[in-house]
Motif scaffolding. Sequence first.
Motif, PDB file in Angstrom:
ATOM      1  N   GLU A  16      41.236  38.049  37.033  1.00  0.00           N
ATOM      2  CA  GLU A  16      41.650  37.708  38.397  1.00  0.00           C
ATOM      3  C   GLU A  16      40.468  37.652  39.365  1.00  0.00           C
ATOM      4  OE1 GLU A  16      44.805  39.182  41.828  1.00  0.00           O
ATOM      5  OE2 GLU A  16      44.498  40.409  40.048  1.00  0.00           O
ATOM      6  N   THR A  17      39.608  38.644  39.330  1.00  0.00           N
ATOM      7  CA  THR A  17      38.472  38.680  40.251  1.00  0.00           C
ATOM      8  C   THR A  17      37.513  37.535  39.983  1.00  0.00           C
ATOM      9  OG1 THR A  17      38.645  41.074  40.502  1.00  0.00           O
ATOM     10  CG2 THR A  17      36.529  40.070  41.082  1.00  0.00           C
ATOM     11  N   ARG A  18      37.224  37.273  38.702  1.00  0.00           N
ATOM     12  CA  ARG A  18      36.293  36.190  38.383  1.00  0.00           C
ATOM     13  C   ARG A  18      36.874  34.833  38.735  1.00  0.00           C
ATOM     14  NH1 ARG A  18      34.794  39.923  34.160  1.00  0.00           N
ATOM     15  NH2 ARG A  18      36.146  38.961  32.601  1.00  0.00           N
ATOM     16  N   LEU A  19      38.163  34.654  38.544  1.00  0.00           N
ATOM     17  CA  LEU A  19      38.784  33.393  38.921  1.00  0.00           C
ATOM     18  C   LEU A  19      38.725  33.205  40.440  1.00  0.00           C
ATOM     19  CD1 LEU A  19      40.163  30.888  37.820  1.00  0.00           C
ATOM     20  CD2 LEU A  19      42.335  32.090  37.978  1.00  0.00           C
ATOM     21  N   ASP A  20      39.003  34.254  41.197  1.00  0.00           N
ATOM     22  CA  ASP A  20      38.892  34.190  42.655  1.00  0.00           C
ATOM     23  C   ASP A  20      37.454  33.919  43.080  1.00  0.00           C
ATOM     24  OD1 ASP A  20      41.592  34.658  42.945  1.00  0.00           O
ATOM     25  OD2 ASP A  20      41.366  36.770  43.496  1.00  0.00           O
ATOM     26  N   LEU A  21      36.515  34.515  42.375  1.00  0.00           N
ATOM     27  CA  LEU A  21      35.100  34.326  42.677  1.00  0.00           C
ATOM     28  C   LEU A  21      34.705  32.863  42.483  1.00  0.00           C
ATOM     29  CD1 LEU A  21      32.430  36.790  41.341  1.00  0.00           C
ATOM     30  CD2 LEU A  21      31.946  34.417  41.778  1.00  0.00           C
ATOM     31  N   VAL A  22      35.127  32.283  41.377  1.00  0.00           N
ATOM     32  CA  VAL A  22      34.826  30.867  41.118  1.00  0.00           C
ATOM     33  C   VAL A  22      35.467  29.986  42.178  1.00  0.00           C
ATOM     34  CG1 VAL A  22      35.299  28.945  39.523  1.00  0.00           C
ATOM     35  CG2 VAL A  22      34.403  31.104  38.649  1.00  0.00           C
ATOM     36  N   ARG A  23      36.692  30.289  42.556  1.00  0.00           N
ATOM     37  CA  ARG A  23      37.368  29.493  43.585  1.00  0.00           C
ATOM     38  C   ARG A  23      36.601  29.550  44.904  1.00  0.00           C
ATOM     39  NH1 ARG A  23      42.959  31.524  44.270  1.00  0.00           N
ATOM     40  NH2 ARG A  23      43.308  29.639  45.457  1.00  0.00           N
ATOM     41  N   ALA A  24      36.106  30.727  45.250  1.00  0.00           N
ATOM     42  CA  ALA A  24      35.326  30.868  46.485  1.00  0.00           C
ATOM     43  C   ALA A  24      34.042  30.053  46.407  1.00  0.00           C
ATOM     44  CB  ALA A  24      35.009  32.341  46.746  1.00  0.00           C
ATOM     45  N   LEU A  25      33.383  30.086  45.258  1.00  0.00           N
ATOM     46  CA  LEU A  25      32.139  29.334  45.100  1.00  0.00           C
ATOM     47  C   LEU A  25      32.371  27.822  45.097  1.00  0.00           C
ATOM     48  CD1 LEU A  25      30.219  31.527  42.500  1.00  0.00           C
ATOM     49  CD2 LEU A  25      29.852  31.366  44.985  1.00  0.00           C
ATOM     50  N   GLY A  36      26.601  39.374  49.020  1.00  0.00           N
ATOM     51  CA  GLY A  36      27.278  40.198  50.020  1.00  0.00           C
ATOM     52  C   GLY A  36      28.480  39.506  50.632  1.00  0.00           C
ATOM     53  N   GLU A  37      28.363  38.220  50.864  1.00  0.00           N
ATOM     54  CA  GLU A  37      29.482  37.455  51.422  1.00  0.00           C
ATOM     55  C   GLU A  37      30.623  37.349  50.412  1.00  0.00           C
ATOM     56  OE1 GLU A  37      31.916  35.232  53.966  1.00  0.00           O
ATOM     57  OE2 GLU A  37      30.267  36.617  54.328  1.00  0.00           O
ATOM     58  N   ALA A  39      31.318  39.558  48.076  1.00  0.00           N
ATOM     59  CA  ALA A  39      31.929  40.888  48.035  1.00  0.00           C
ATOM     60  C   ALA A  39      32.862  41.083  49.226  1.00  0.00           C
ATOM     61  CB  ALA A  39      30.843  41.960  48.019  1.00  0.00           C
ATOM     62  N   ARG A  40      32.428  40.645  50.407  1.00  0.00           N
ATOM     63  CA  ARG A  40      33.255  40.785  51.602  1.00  0.00           C
ATOM     64  C   ARG A  40      34.532  39.968  51.479  1.00  0.00           C
ATOM     65  NH1 ARG A  40      34.853  38.322  55.779  1.00  0.00           N
ATOM     66  NH2 ARG A  40      33.648  36.433  55.473  1.00  0.00           N
ATOM     67  N   ARG A  41      34.407  38.720  51.057  1.00  0.00           N
ATOM     68  CA  ARG A  41      35.585  37.840  50.957  1.00  0.00           C
ATOM     69  C   ARG A  41      36.592  38.330  49.929  1.00  0.00           C
ATOM     70  NH1 ARG A  41      33.747  31.504  51.523  1.00  0.00           N
ATOM     71  NH2 ARG A  41      32.482  31.787  53.388  1.00  0.00           N
ATOM     72  N   LEU A  42      36.091  38.893  48.837  1.00  0.00           N
ATOM     73  CA  LEU A  42      36.986  39.321  47.762  1.00  0.00           C
ATOM     74  C   LEU A  42      37.346  40.797  47.826  1.00  0.00           C
ATOM     75  CD1 LEU A  42      35.512  37.377  44.709  1.00  0.00           C
ATOM     76  CD2 LEU A  42      37.317  36.673  46.302  1.00  0.00           C
ATOM     77  N   GLU A  67      16.936  33.351  47.914  1.00  0.00           N
ATOM     78  CA  GLU A  67      16.536  32.836  49.230  1.00  0.00           C
ATOM     79  C   GLU A  67      16.195  34.037  50.088  1.00  0.00           C
ATOM     80  OE1 GLU A  67      19.390  30.257  51.059  1.00  0.00           O
ATOM     81  OE2 GLU A  67      19.249  28.756  49.470  1.00  0.00           O
ATOM     82  N   ALA A  68      14.920  34.228  50.322  1.00  0.00           N
ATOM     83  CA  ALA A  68      14.431  35.397  51.061  1.00  0.00           C
ATOM     84  C   ALA A  68      14.926  36.660  50.373  1.00  0.00           C
ATOM     85  CB  ALA A  68      14.838  35.325  52.525  1.00  0.00           C
ATOM     86  N   ARG A  69      15.697  37.487  51.073  1.00  0.00           N
ATOM     87  CA  ARG A  69      16.195  38.743  50.505  1.00  0.00           C
ATOM     88  C   ARG A  69      17.555  38.596  49.840  1.00  0.00           C
ATOM     89  NH1 ARG A  69      16.069  42.074  55.755  1.00  0.00           N
ATOM     90  NH2 ARG A  69      18.125  42.402  54.891  1.00  0.00           N
ATOM     91  N   HIS A  70      18.111  37.417  49.846  1.00  0.00           N
ATOM     92  CA  HIS A  70      19.471  37.218  49.336  1.00  0.00           C
ATOM     93  C   HIS A  70      19.464  36.488  47.998  1.00  0.00           C
ATOM     94  CE1 HIS A  70      21.079  38.440  53.209  1.00  0.00           C
ATOM     95  NE2 HIS A  70      20.189  37.648  53.775  1.00  0.00           N
ATOM     96  N   VAL A  71      20.446  36.820  47.172  1.00  0.00           N
ATOM     97  CA  VAL A  71      20.703  36.064  45.957  1.00  0.00           C
ATOM     98  C   VAL A  71      21.938  35.217  46.239  1.00  0.00           C
ATOM     99  CG1 VAL A  71      21.230  36.137  43.501  1.00  0.00           C
ATOM    100  CG2 VAL A  71      19.718  37.858  44.503  1.00  0.00           C
ATOM    101  N   ILE A  72      21.774  33.915  46.092  1.00  0.00           N
ATOM    102  CA  ILE A  72      22.845  32.954  46.375  1.00  0.00           C
ATOM    103  C   ILE A  72      23.413  32.461  45.050  1.00  0.00           C
ATOM    104  CG2 ILE A  72      23.443  30.788  47.536  1.00  0.00           C
ATOM    105  CD1 ILE A  72      22.338  32.969  49.429  1.00  0.00           C
ATOM    106  N   TYR A  73      24.725  32.465  44.949  1.00  0.00           N
ATOM    107  CA  TYR A  73      25.414  32.016  43.738  1.00  0.00           C
ATOM    108  C   TYR A  73      26.162  30.722  44.027  1.00  0.00           C
ATOM    109  CZ  TYR A  73      24.374  36.576  41.819  1.00  0.00           C
ATOM    110  OH  TYR A  73      23.714  37.680  41.362  1.00  0.00           O
ATOM    111  N   SER A  74      26.175  29.841  43.045  1.00  0.00           N
ATOM    112  CA  SER A  74      26.946  28.604  43.159  1.00  0.00           C
ATOM    113  C   SER A  74      27.505  28.235  41.792  1.00  0.00           C
ATOM    114  CB  SER A  74      26.095  27.470  43.735  1.00  0.00           C
ATOM    115  OG  SER A  74      24.950  27.269  42.947  1.00  0.00           O
ATOM    116  N   VAL A  75      28.500  27.387  41.805  1.00  0.00           N
ATOM    117  CA  VAL A  75      29.161  26.951  40.577  1.00  0.00           C
ATOM    118  C   VAL A  75      28.270  25.940  39.855  1.00  0.00           C
ATOM    119  CG1 VAL A  75      31.129  25.606  39.733  1.00  0.00           C
ATOM    120  CG2 VAL A  75      31.498  27.371  41.422  1.00  0.00           C
ATOM    121  N   GLU A  76      28.267  26.024  38.546  1.00  0.00           N
ATOM    122  CA  GLU A  76      27.568  25.058  37.704  1.00  0.00           C
ATOM    123  C   GLU A  76      28.588  23.966  37.362  1.00  0.00           C
ATOM    124  OE1 GLU A  76      25.068  22.946  36.371  1.00  0.00           O
ATOM    125  OE2 GLU A  76      24.114  24.907  36.610  1.00  0.00           O
TER     126      GLU A  76
END
Length: 118
Positions: A16-25, A36-37, A39-42, A67-76
Motif C-alpha cells: 500500500e505505501t509503495r503504491l501510494d508513493l509511486v502514485r505521488a511520484l 521529506g516531501e 514522507a509528509r504527503r504519505l 540536488e544540494a542537500r536533498h535527494v529527489i525521487y522520480s518514476v522511471e
Amino acid sequence: MHRKDALAALSALANETRLDLVRALVRAGGEGLAAGEIARRLSVSASRLSFHLSALEQAGLIVSRREARHVIYSVEARRFAALFAYLFDDCCCADPAFRPPRGDATPAPEPLTRAPER
C-alpha cells in the motif's frame, strides 16, 4: 522485460505505501519529489520511507538524484512502460479485451493523503 524483472517490479508494487508513493511520484512528473516531501504527503517516518524507496529503486521503478542537500525521487517511466507491455503482450497475448478503458469510463484516482501510521 524478462519475467524475473516483471516479478520484482510487481512484488515491489504489492504494498500500500509503495503504491501510494509511486502514485505521488507520477503526479509530480519529471521534477520528482524530495524524500521529506514524500514522507509528509504519505505520513510515514523517514526510516519507513527509506525502506520503501529502496525496494522501488532496486526494482528499477524509481530513480534518485541529489540536488544540494536533498535527494529527489522520480518514476522511471520507461520501466513502467516495459512492465505494462510485458503484462499486456506476454501474459495477455495482446488480447484487446485487456486494454484499459479510455475517456469517461476511467474512474477518478483516490486521494494521496492517508491517515498517519500508528
